[in-house]
Design a protein around this motif. Structure first.
Motif, PDB file in Angstrom:
ATOM      1  N   ASN A  82       0.819  -1.196   0.000  1.00  0.00           N
ATOM      2  CA  ASN A  82       0.000   0.000   0.000  1.00  0.00           C
ATOM      3  C   ASN A  82       0.858   1.252   0.000  1.00  0.00           C
ATOM      4  O   ASN A  82       1.990   1.268   0.422  1.00  0.00           O
ATOM      5  N   THR A  85      -1.338   6.139   3.562  1.00  0.00           N
ATOM      6  CA  THR A  85      -2.472   7.005   3.302  1.00  0.00           C
ATOM      7  C   THR A  85      -2.948   7.606   4.613  1.00  0.00           C
ATOM      8  O   THR A  85      -2.958   6.923   5.634  1.00  0.00           O
ATOM      9  N   VAL A  88      -5.000   5.795   8.054  1.00  0.00           N
ATOM     10  CA  VAL A  88      -5.300   4.378   7.890  1.00  0.00           C
ATOM     11  C   VAL A  88      -4.093   3.574   8.366  1.00  0.00           C
ATOM     12  O   VAL A  88      -3.000   4.115   8.497  1.00  0.00           O
ATOM     13  N   LYS A 122      -7.489  -0.132  12.698  1.00  0.00           N
ATOM     14  CA  LYS A 122      -7.960   1.116  12.098  1.00  0.00           C
ATOM     15  C   LYS A 122      -8.339   2.099  13.187  1.00  0.00           C
ATOM     16  O   LYS A 122      -8.520   1.742  14.357  1.00  0.00           O
ATOM     17  N   SER A 188       6.588   2.057  -1.457  1.00  0.00           N
ATOM     18  CA  SER A 188       5.862   2.735  -0.406  1.00  0.00           C
ATOM     19  C   SER A 188       6.848   3.204   0.654  1.00  0.00           C
ATOM     20  O   SER A 188       7.367   2.411   1.423  1.00  0.00           O
ATOM     21  N   ALA A 196       1.635  11.826   3.392  1.00  0.00           N
ATOM     22  CA  ALA A 196       0.975  10.734   4.093  1.00  0.00           C
ATOM     23  C   ALA A 196       1.696  10.395   5.385  1.00  0.00           C
ATOM     24  O   ALA A 196       1.083   9.932   6.342  1.00  0.00           O
ATOM     25  N   SER A 213     -10.295   9.294   3.978  1.00  0.00           N
ATOM     26  CA  SER A 213      -9.486   8.088   3.898  1.00  0.00           C
ATOM     27  C   SER A 213     -10.037   6.933   4.713  1.00  0.00           C
ATOM     28  O   SER A 213      -9.779   5.782   4.406  1.00  0.00           O
ATOM     29  N   ARG A 214     -10.802   7.224   5.758  1.00  0.00           N
ATOM     30  CA  ARG A 214     -11.314   6.149   6.606  1.00  0.00           C
ATOM     31  C   ARG A 214     -12.707   5.726   6.195  1.00  0.00           C
ATOM     32  O   ARG A 214     -13.028   4.560   6.186  1.00  0.00           O
ATOM     33  N   GLY A 219     -11.141   1.823   6.892  1.00  0.00           N
ATOM     34  CA  GLY A 219      -9.975   2.483   6.327  1.00  0.00           C
ATOM     35  C   GLY A 219      -9.743   2.066   4.883  1.00  0.00           C
ATOM     36  O   GLY A 219      -9.456   0.912   4.603  1.00  0.00           O
ATOM     37  N   TRP A 220      -9.884   2.993   3.942  1.00  0.00           N
ATOM     38  CA  TRP A 220      -9.638   2.713   2.532  1.00  0.00           C
ATOM     39  C   TRP A 220      -8.358   3.409   2.132  1.00  0.00           C
ATOM     40  O   TRP A 220      -8.060   4.507   2.590  1.00  0.00           O
ATOM     41  N   GLN A 221      -7.602   2.815   1.233  1.00  0.00           N
ATOM     42  CA  GLN A 221      -6.339   3.398   0.861  1.00  0.00           C
ATOM     43  C   GLN A 221      -5.897   2.945  -0.513  1.00  0.00           C
ATOM     44  O   GLN A 221      -6.484   2.040  -1.113  1.00  0.00           O
ATOM     45  N   TRP A 222      -4.850   3.607  -1.017  1.00  0.00           N
ATOM     46  CA  TRP A 222      -4.247   3.215  -2.275  1.00  0.00           C
ATOM     47  C   TRP A 222      -3.346   2.005  -2.072  1.00  0.00           C
ATOM     48  O   TRP A 222      -2.629   1.915  -1.088  1.00  0.00           O
TER      49      TRP A 222
END
Length: 408
Positions: A82, A85, A88, A122, A188, A196, A213-214, A219-222
């Motif tokens: 990842n 971000t 997260v 999270k 990363s 970040a 982002s959460r 928690g969602w991220q790239w």
């Protein structure tokens, strides 16, 4: 938010992209502008999002999909894929690329699978500490081809039988994004993504970043695209937000992502990989990390294993460029389904599967594909020459195996 302006039209599905006449433009110019723009991001309206929930989720998917999903049930390790971000967890499970095949081993649908972080990794509602509910249900999310979503859901529920797994369309709540282009970091690290590094658990907290982002306690991220480093980063995010790290003015239309994939020789979705027809190894799914050859049985596994161990793939999807007799790019004269002919032998070499401007993808015989710009042309349009190129990411043995077979 302003958008990168080099290509303005956007189409909800790749099938529409393939069969719609674009305004005239130079693909070389558009590609160069895409490179000059640096990291850009596209909302992928061609992808829908589904959710798997329940205690039998991994067992159910393990028996269906071409890749090994058991990693989603393992403890978190130190290595992740990842981009850091805001707000997260640092340790998360990388996404997985996989395919659902017919019993005869033909392609049906592709999946990008994501596991949201557990409550103890999270942030809580305050954005300042980990959560504490260990009883949340086991969830996996997947972005899939939106044009085949209803059919896909019907197929999955047909296979579900008595498995304790719920399968729901959550496309209204979540959207898929791709972050790509020149300058997108391939590792990363805090040095590469300093904005970040300053946020999240154990560092400063940006309350405005929490919602983006959460997303509702999830928690969602790239993540690094699980197929190839050169494709950039991928993720699913709440539909009403712009993902973190998307700079102002750097959101661009989805067809630029299609152009980026064409340059890399990567097909995606049931509109570009024909359902019920495509042989996954010919569409390079093994090289795109979609197939595990040691996971055991799954639907269509027998043909894949037999083809793989035989070791010879005579046709593959490759990037194409369309030019005239003078070597100038030919715009918008080739459509998917056009046959590519070897002018020297008069025999069919393959088929154009995707076309955009003067570029495309084609499923070609490897012993004909790379013989030069004067060898291949479009059937019925002999003035349109076809130039195939080998993507940089291809393993060298793909061509070596073919050459050895040709001389045998």
């Amino acid at each position: 938010m302003n958008r990168v302006a080099f290509t303005k039209s956007i189409y909800g599905r790749f099938r529409s992209i393939h069969h719609t006449a674009f305004k005239q433009f130079s693909d070389h110019r558009e590609t160069q502008q895409l490179l000059d723009a640096g990291p850009v991001a596209s909302l992928l309206k061609s992808r829908g999002v589904i959710r798997f929930r329940g205690p039998d989720t991994l067992k159910f998917l393990q028996g269906l999909l071409s890749n090994d999903v058991r990693s989603f049930g393992e403890p978190l390790g130190e290595k992740t894929a990842n981009v850091p971000t805001p707000n997260v967890p640092v340790a998360t499970v990388p996404p997985l690329y996989a395919a659902l095949l017919t019993p005869q081993g033909r392609f049906l649908y592709d999946f990008f699978l994501y596991k949201p972080p557990k409550p103890d990794t999270k942030l809580d509602d305050t954005g300042t500490a980990p959560g504490s509910d260990p009883h949340d249900p086991f969830d996996l999310f997947a972005d899939v081809d939106a044009s085949a979503l209803a059919e896909l859901l019907h197929t999955l529920k047909k296979y579900r039988l008595r498995s304790k797994v719920e399968i729901d369309d959550v496309t209204e709540q979540f959207s898929c994004w791709q972050r790509y282009g020149a300058g997108v970091p391939v590792k990363s690290s805090n040095k590469e993504e300093p904005e970040a590094a300053s946020l999240g658990w154990g560092a400063g907290v940006d309350n405005a970043g929490v919602s983006s982002s959460r997303a509702n306690n999830i928690g969602w991220q790239w993540f690094k695209d699980p197929r190839l480093v050169c494709l950039g980063f991928r993720g699913i995010f709440p539909s009403n937000t712009i993902p973190p790290l998307v700079e102002a003015g750097k959101e661009t239309d989805e067809q630029n992502y299609l152009l980026w994939r064409i340059e890399q020789g990567v097909a995606e979705g049931s509109s570009e990989i024909p359902k019920g027809e495509a042989v996954p190894l010919e569409y390079n799914l093994a090289g795109l990390n979609a197939i595990s050859f040691d996971k055991g049985c799954y639907v269509g596994q027998e043909l894949i294993a037999r083809t793989h161990h035989r070791g010879v793939i005579r046709k593959r999807v490759v990037p194409l460029k369309f030019i005239d007799d003078d070597g100038k790019e030919v715009e918008n004269k080739v459509i998917p389904g056009s046959e590519v002919m070897n002018t020297a032998s008069g025999k069919k070499t393959g088929t154009v599967t995707t076309a955009m401007g003067c570029q495309g993808l084609g499923l070609l015989r490897l012993d004909d594909a790379f013989k030069g710009s004067n060898t291949l042309s479009i059937q019925g349009q002999e003035d349109v020459k076809v130039v195939a190129s080998k993507p940089d990411w291809w393993p060298s043995e793909w061509l070596q195996d073919q050459q050895q077979t040709a001389y045998a």
